[in-house]
Design a protein around this motif. Structure first.
Motif, mmCIF file in Angstrom:
data_model
loop_
_atom_site.group_PDB
_atom_site.id
_atom_site.type_symbol
_atom_site.label_atom_id
_atom_site.label_comp_id
_atom_site.label_asym_id
_atom_site.label_seq_id
_atom_site.Cartn_x
_atom_site.Cartn_y
_atom_site.Cartn_z
ATOM 1 N N ALA A 192 0.862 -1.184 0.000
ATOM 2 C CA ALA A 192 0.000 0.000 0.000
ATOM 3 C C ALA A 192 0.892 1.226 0.000
ATOM 4 C CB ALA A 192 -0.920 0.006 1.216
ATOM 5 N N ALA A 193 0.365 2.319 -0.504
ATOM 6 C CA ALA A 193 1.102 3.584 -0.501
ATOM 7 C C ALA A 193 0.107 4.709 -0.272
ATOM 8 C CB ALA A 193 1.850 3.786 -1.815
ATOM 9 N N PHE A 194 0.512 5.687 0.525
ATOM 10 C CA PHE A 194 -0.352 6.849 0.730
ATOM 11 C C PHE A 194 0.485 8.111 0.849
ATOM 12 C CE2 PHE A 194 0.073 4.545 4.780
ATOM 13 C CZ PHE A 194 0.509 5.515 5.679
ATOM 14 N N LEU A 195 -0.109 9.198 0.368
ATOM 15 C CA LEU A 195 0.507 10.518 0.443
ATOM 16 C C LEU A 195 -0.070 11.265 1.630
ATOM 17 C CD1 LEU A 195 0.540 11.668 -3.288
ATOM 18 C CD2 LEU A 195 2.550 11.435 -1.825
ATOM 19 N N VAL A 196 0.809 11.834 2.447
ATOM 20 C CA VAL A 196 0.404 12.627 3.599
ATOM 21 C C VAL A 196 0.780 14.075 3.346
ATOM 22 C CG1 VAL A 196 0.721 13.012 6.072
ATOM 23 C CG2 VAL A 196 0.662 10.669 5.164
ATOM 24 N N GLY A 197 -0.173 14.968 3.516
ATOM 25 C CA GLY A 197 0.084 16.388 3.288
ATOM 26 C C GLY A 197 -1.019 17.226 3.887
ATOM 27 N N PRO A 198 -1.029 18.527 3.613
ATOM 28 C CA PRO A 198 -2.079 19.406 4.136
ATOM 29 C C PRO A 198 -3.444 19.026 3.574
ATOM 30 C CG PRO A 198 -0.202 20.668 3.303
ATOM 31 C CD PRO A 198 -0.006 19.266 2.838
ATOM 32 N N VAL A 199 -4.470 19.107 4.422
ATOM 33 C CA VAL A 199 -5.836 18.849 4.001
ATOM 34 C C VAL A 199 -6.716 20.000 4.480
ATOM 35 C CG1 VAL A 199 -5.568 16.336 3.987
ATOM 36 C CG2 VAL A 199 -6.324 17.482 6.081
ATOM 37 N N GLU A 200 -7.973 19.963 4.074
ATOM 38 C CA GLU A 200 -8.919 21.016 4.447
ATOM 39 C C GLU A 200 -8.978 21.176 5.968
ATOM 40 O OE1 GLU A 200 -13.721 21.917 3.962
ATOM 41 O OE2 GLU A 200 -12.768 20.271 2.840
ATOM 42 N N GLU A 201 -9.107 22.409 6.424
ATOM 43 C CA GLU A 201 -9.123 22.699 7.852
ATOM 44 C C GLU A 201 -10.234 21.906 8.551
ATOM 45 O OE1 GLU A 201 -9.469 26.515 10.933
ATOM 46 O OE2 GLU A 201 -9.404 26.827 8.759
ATOM 47 N N GLY A 202 -9.845 21.289 9.669
ATOM 48 C CA GLY A 202 -10.792 20.494 10.430
ATOM 49 C C GLY A 202 -10.855 19.042 10.014
ATOM 50 N N TYR A 203 -10.151 18.686 8.945
ATOM 51 C CA TYR A 203 -10.110 17.307 8.469
ATOM 52 C C TYR A 203 -8.742 16.692 8.803
ATOM 53 C CZ TYR A 203 -14.490 17.900 5.908
ATOM 54 O OH TYR A 203 -15.806 18.089 5.579
ATOM 55 N N GLY A 204 -8.564 15.440 8.437
ATOM 56 C CA GLY A 204 -7.295 14.765 8.680
ATOM 57 C C GLY A 204 -7.164 14.289 10.114
ATOM 58 N N LEU A 205 -5.944 14.234 10.594
ATOM 59 C CA LEU A 205 -5.642 13.686 11.916
ATOM 60 C C LEU A 205 -6.175 14.596 13.014
ATOM 61 C CD1 LEU A 205 -4.142 11.469 13.541
ATOM 62 C CD2 LEU A 205 -2.105 12.938 13.430
ATOM 63 N N LEU A 206 -7.033 14.027 13.877
ATOM 64 C CA LEU A 206 -7.612 14.788 14.988
ATOM 65 C C LEU A 206 -6.964 14.446 16.324
ATOM 66 C CD1 LEU A 206 -11.427 14.528 14.121
ATOM 67 C CD2 LEU A 206 -9.780 16.286 13.405
ATOM 68 N N GLY A 207 -6.461 13.237 16.466
ATOM 69 C CA GLY A 207 -5.838 12.827 17.721
ATOM 70 C C GLY A 207 -5.276 11.429 17.604
ATOM 71 N N SER A 208 -4.281 11.115 18.433
ATOM 72 C CA SER A 208 -3.662 9.789 18.377
ATOM 73 C C SER A 208 -3.083 9.420 19.736
ATOM 74 C CB SER A 208 -2.554 9.746 17.320
ATOM 75 O OG SER A 208 -1.486 10.603 17.682
ATOM 76 N N LYS A 209 -2.801 8.141 19.878
ATOM 77 C CA LYS A 209 -2.165 7.629 21.098
ATOM 78 C C LYS A 209 -1.425 6.348 20.749
ATOM 79 C CE LYS A 209 -1.450 7.032 25.609
ATOM 80 N NZ LYS A 209 -0.679 7.983 26.447
ATOM 81 N N THR A 210 -0.199 6.215 21.208
ATOM 82 C CA THR A 210 0.558 4.979 21.019
ATOM 83 C C THR A 210 1.032 4.464 22.370
ATOM 84 O OG1 THR A 210 2.644 6.182 20.683
ATOM 85 C CG2 THR A 210 1.357 5.636 18.714
ATOM 86 N N LEU A 211 1.220 3.146 22.458
ATOM 87 C CA LEU A 211 1.733 2.491 23.657
ATOM 88 C C LEU A 211 2.782 1.472 23.246
ATOM 89 C CD1 LEU A 211 -1.603 1.727 25.570
ATOM 90 C CD2 LEU A 211 0.076 3.487 26.175
ATOM 91 N N GLN A 212 3.854 1.374 24.011
ATOM 92 C CA GLN A 212 4.860 0.352 23.719
ATOM 93 C C GLN A 212 4.309 -1.022 24.094
ATOM 94 O OE1 GLN A 212 6.425 -1.512 26.212
ATOM 95 N NE2 GLN A 212 6.128 -0.324 28.078
ATOM 96 N N THR A 213 4.717 -2.022 23.307
ATOM 97 C CA THR A 213 4.215 -3.384 23.502
ATOM 98 C C THR A 213 5.321 -4.308 24.005
ATOM 99 O OG1 THR A 213 4.609 -3.904 21.158
ATOM 100 C CG2 THR A 213 2.410 -3.110 21.757
ATOM 101 N N GLY A 214 6.102 -3.804 24.940
ATOM 102 C CA GLY A 214 7.225 -4.582 25.467
ATOM 103 C C GLY A 214 6.837 -5.889 26.108
ATOM 104 N N GLU A 215 5.594 -5.989 26.589
ATOM 105 C CA GLU A 215 5.151 -7.237 27.206
ATOM 106 C C GLU A 215 5.177 -8.404 26.221
ATOM 107 O OE1 GLU A 215 1.686 -7.057 30.063
ATOM 108 O OE2 GLU A 215 1.527 -5.070 29.148
ATOM 109 N N THR A 216 5.171 -8.109 24.937
ATOM 110 C CA THR A 216 5.136 -9.171 23.929
ATOM 111 C C THR A 216 6.534 -9.583 23.463
ATOM 112 O OG1 THR A 216 5.010 -7.678 22.019
ATOM 113 C CG2 THR A 216 2.944 -8.242 23.112
ATOM 114 N N CYS A 217 7.564 -8.949 23.979
ATOM 115 C CA CYS A 217 8.924 -9.258 23.521
ATOM 116 C C CYS A 217 9.252 -10.734 23.748
ATOM 117 C CB CYS A 217 9.946 -8.378 24.243
ATOM 118 S SG CYS A 217 9.944 -6.670 23.670
ATOM 119 N N GLY A 218 9.874 -11.349 22.753
ATOM 120 C CA GLY A 218 10.232 -12.754 22.816
ATOM 121 C C GLY A 218 9.158 -13.674 22.281
#
Length: 370
Positions: A183-209
């Motif tokens: 897959a491929a996608f282009l990321v750039g400016p979009v209309e005001e109020g659209y696009g990314l509104l919020g995000s959250k990431t967490l490390q998954t160290g419990e799955t190591c190994g």
């Protein structure tokens, strides 16, 4: 703050469709750690309940998967998706001022595909590879969005490739659940109020190994140096995935919704991580959603690693299940790396052509068993 999001999205699925019947004549089924199994006869949680109807199926709900042709590499697969998205937009490669490559796994052991992709496409600006296992597409989306939002870049091309059929031995039972895609996608400016509104990431160290990597000979000559990465799973995967699936999903989704100042019932469509036949149902139940709001492509493409999020999103948008203005929740999980959720208000995204035979379903258990 500048509104940033996906401007265009394309996918490339290999033409070869491997159905379950392939194993009856081409594999001896070497035993390996199977997908997660419940510890008792009665489901103890949403994960076990969603999985319950698949545990007696030797293919764990898999129906078909796309497989790259012999000699096809991660770079050549990625180029097809990248050229498709550029042709869809009419943007010349030199107008792209950044490229991020996500490959699981790249053609060259110890080196990513970014430079090779950039050279072949003729993109402008820099290029680098990003590795976050199956969450790589989300990590790349957030990285690209940050670069554009900060003004460091104007348009970033993200190329995501899954080559799991090459990484997993064909007689390993895990191969039944996995396929290939780009897959491929282009990321750039979009209309005001659209696009990314919020995000959250967490490390998954419990799955190591839990996932084991080594290298073995690759006689077909697809990979440089005659060796390929081999992926296997440790038997502890049974316990680890069942114990962590809910905390990672809930923790990232709640964080993304809070950042976007939205509630889950304000989300129109959910595009979850779907590496198994039951993950979409599990996600719907865990988040308290009607399954009809949750997208699932597993019956058509199986587990395609980091390509899951963009492929699921593309196919749903092509089918009209994601429309401009919709609030879309994206979720990815990457073992031994990070899990991530993002809330986007879907702009008028340019979509590359759909592939025949690929489909989504809003019946979150896949609707059919092999």
């Amino acid at each position: 703050m500048r509104s940033v999001g996906i401007q265009a999205l394309s996918v490339h699925l290999p033409d070869t469709v491997r159905t379950n019947g392939w194993w009856s004549t081409n594999s001896t089924d070497r035993e390996s750690a199977p997908p997660v199994q419940p510890s008792g006869p009665k489901p103890r949680n949403f994960f076990d309940a969603a999985m319950q109807s698949y545990i007696d199926d030797p293919f764990f709900g898999s129906i078909e998967r796309r497989i790259a042709d012999a000699g096809e590499g991660s770079v050549s697969l990625g180029i097809k998706a990248a050229r498709s998205v550029l042709e869809t937009t009419g943007i010349a490669a030199r107008e792209v001022d950044g490229l991020i490559s996500v490959s699981m796994f790249p053609d060259r052991v110890g080196a990513g595909d970014a430079g090779y992709l950039a050279q072949a496409l003729g993109t402008g600006g820099g290029a680098f590879s990003l590795e976050a296992t199956c969450s790589g597409s989300m990590s790349a989306l957030l990285t690209a969005s940050s670069l554009v939002q900060s003004g460091l870049k104007e348009r970033v091309l993200v190329v995501v490739v899954s080559m799991l059929s090459r990484a997993i031995d064909a007689d390993d039972v895990t191969a039944r659940l996995c396929g290939d895609a780009a897959a491929a996608f282009l990321v750039g400016p979009v209309e005001e109020g659209y696009g990314l509104l919020g995000s959250k990431t967490l490390q998954t160290g419990e799955t190591c190994g839990t996932w084991l990597l080594d290298t073995v000979e690759e006689p077909e000559g697809t990979t440089a140096g005659g060796r390929r990465i081999r992926l296997r799973v440790d038997p502890t995967i049974t316990h680890v995935l069942r114990a962590t699936a809910k905390p990672y999903l809930v923790g990232t989704v709640e964080g993304a919704l809070e950042a976007a100042q939205l509630k889950i019932d304000e989300i129109d469509v959910v595009v979850p991580n779907t590496p198994t036949a039951w993950h979409a149902r599990f996600s719907a139940d865990t988040l308290g959603l009607d399954p009809d709001r949750v997208v699932n492509t597993f019956p058509s493409v199986a587990n395609i690693g980091p390509a899951l999020m963009p492929v699921n999103t593309h196919l749903a948008a092509v089918e009209g299940r994601i429309k401009p203005g919709d609030r879309v929740l994206l979720y990815t999980f990457g073992g031994q790396a990070e899990a991530g959720a993002a809330v986007v208000r879907w702009p008028s995204v340019l979509l590359g052509p759909a592939h025949a035979g690929a489909r989504t379903t809003l019946n979150s258990d896949g609707g059919n068993h092999a």
